[in-house]
Scaffold this active site. Structure first.
Site, PDB file in Angstrom:
ATOM      1  N   CYS A 134       0.837  -1.204   0.000  1.00 49.34           N
ATOM      2  CA  CYS A 134       0.000   0.000   0.000  1.00 49.34           C
ATOM      3  C   CYS A 134       0.874   1.258   0.000  1.00 49.34           C
ATOM      4  O   CYS A 134       1.496   1.554  -1.009  1.00 49.34           O
ATOM      5  CB  CYS A 134      -1.004  -0.024   1.139  1.00 49.34           C
ATOM      6  SG  CYS A 134      -2.379   1.131   0.866  1.00 49.34           S
ATOM      7  N   HIS A 174      -3.611  -4.984   0.122  1.00 51.63           N
ATOM      8  CA  HIS A 174      -3.208  -5.422   1.455  1.00 51.63           C
ATOM      9  C   HIS A 174      -3.294  -6.950   1.562  1.00 51.63           C
ATOM     10  O   HIS A 174      -4.291  -7.500   2.041  1.00 51.63           O
ATOM     11  CB  HIS A 174      -4.095  -4.774   2.527  1.00 51.63           C
ATOM     12  CG  HIS A 174      -3.700  -3.377   2.864  1.00 51.63           C
ATOM     13  ND1 HIS A 174      -2.775  -3.080   3.843  1.00 51.63           N
ATOM     14  CD2 HIS A 174      -4.095  -2.197   2.333  1.00 51.63           C
ATOM     15  CE1 HIS A 174      -2.624  -1.764   3.914  1.00 51.63           C
ATOM     16  NE2 HIS A 174      -3.415  -1.205   3.008  1.00 51.63           N
ATOM     17  N   GLU A 203      -1.940  -8.955   3.601  1.00 52.47           N
ATOM     18  CA  GLU A 203      -1.958  -9.462   4.979  1.00 52.47           C
ATOM     19  C   GLU A 203      -3.374  -9.661   5.515  1.00 52.47           C
ATOM     20  O   GLU A 203      -3.554 -10.303   6.557  1.00 52.47           O
ATOM     21  CB  GLU A 203      -1.171  -8.519   5.899  1.00 52.47           C
ATOM     22  CG  GLU A 203      -1.874  -7.252   6.340  1.00 52.47           C
ATOM     23  CD  GLU A 203      -1.873  -6.146   5.301  1.00 52.47           C
ATOM     24  OE1 GLU A 203      -2.400  -5.055   5.611  1.00 52.47           O
ATOM     25  OE2 GLU A 203      -1.349  -6.365   4.180  1.00 52.47           O
TER      26      GLU A 203
END
Length: 242
Positions: free
Chosen positions: A114, A216, A218
């Protein structure tokens, strides 16, 4: 020995309540889990230390994760702030710049996420759209208003890229939580992923030291498990330095 992956920290002020408001340093748990579950050891790199003595903080690490955060100060890419530029944190950018300089000097493998892709690009002399409304033409919604686990739009991956080798597919759906994006790629950086509206979503370098994505990963270990491979790849690259 497991490779140690440094994650650049960020700060925030807690809200007044049962305890007096205090400044805290943090990283998202998803980054920590992504590294630890793939055989690495995640450590937070405090911004205050990076400002004053980045080398002492970073000499123990084998790889670097540059995470999300506020907007990059446009002064770093030679622009003044436009009306739709968001919140900036000059002290955070200064700390991260010190860390990035150390990482490049010592050839640390990196993963940008990001803000991380935007920061890497700027550090290499590239530019950003301060808001996607300044990008010519129409674009998709890139600030989703649902769970971070939700898959909002597609990203098309170049088949001759390292990113394609990591993820194993030419197209995949991602989440999206950004209003700025890479405009002109920096030195040695290649565009290897775009959304269908043309927004740049992934960069990598020719040496195999930098992988950077706009989404993102994660937050997608369950909704799109292939995203785990980005963290596995970072740990694998860092193992070469152990």
């Amino acid at each position: 020995m497991k490779p140690i992956i440094g994650i650049l920290g960020n700060t925030f002020m807690t809200e007044p309540g049962a305890f007096v408001s205090a400044e805290k340093e943090y990283v998202n748990m998803g980054y920590i889990r992504g590294i630890n579950r793939n055989g690495g050891i995640a450590v937070l790199l405090p911004t205050d230390t990076l400002l004053t003595d980045a080398a002492s903080a970073m000499h123990i690490i084998d790889g670097l994760l540059i995470p999300g955060g506020e907007d990059v100060d446009p002064d770093y890419y030679g622009e003044e702030p436009l009306p739709k530029c968001g919140e900036i944190r000059p002290e955070i950018d200064a700390a991260w710049k010190n860390a990035y300089s150390y990482g490049r000097e010592h050839r640390l493998p990196m993963l940008g996420i990001c803000k991380g892709i935007q920061f890497i690009n700027v550090m290499e002399g590239g530019t950003l759209y301060q808001d996607l409304d300044y990008m010519p033409g129409a674009h998709l919604k890139h600030q989703q208003r649902y769970s971070r686990t939700y898959l909002t739009h597609y990203v098309e991956i170049e088949k001759d890229s390292r990113l394609f080798q990591i993820l194993g597919r030419p197209e995949l759906r991602t989440n999206t939580m950004h209003h700025q994006a890479v405009k002109d790629p920096g030195r040695g950086l290649r565009i290897v992923g775009r959304a269908r509206d043309g927004v740049i979503e992934a960069l990598e370098d020719e040496e195999g030291l930098i992988e950077a994505v706009q989404w993102h990963p994660e937050s997608l270990f369950d909704s799109n498990p292939v995203m785990n491979q980005l963290f596995a790849d970072l740990v694998k690259r860092a193992e070469r330095k152990v």
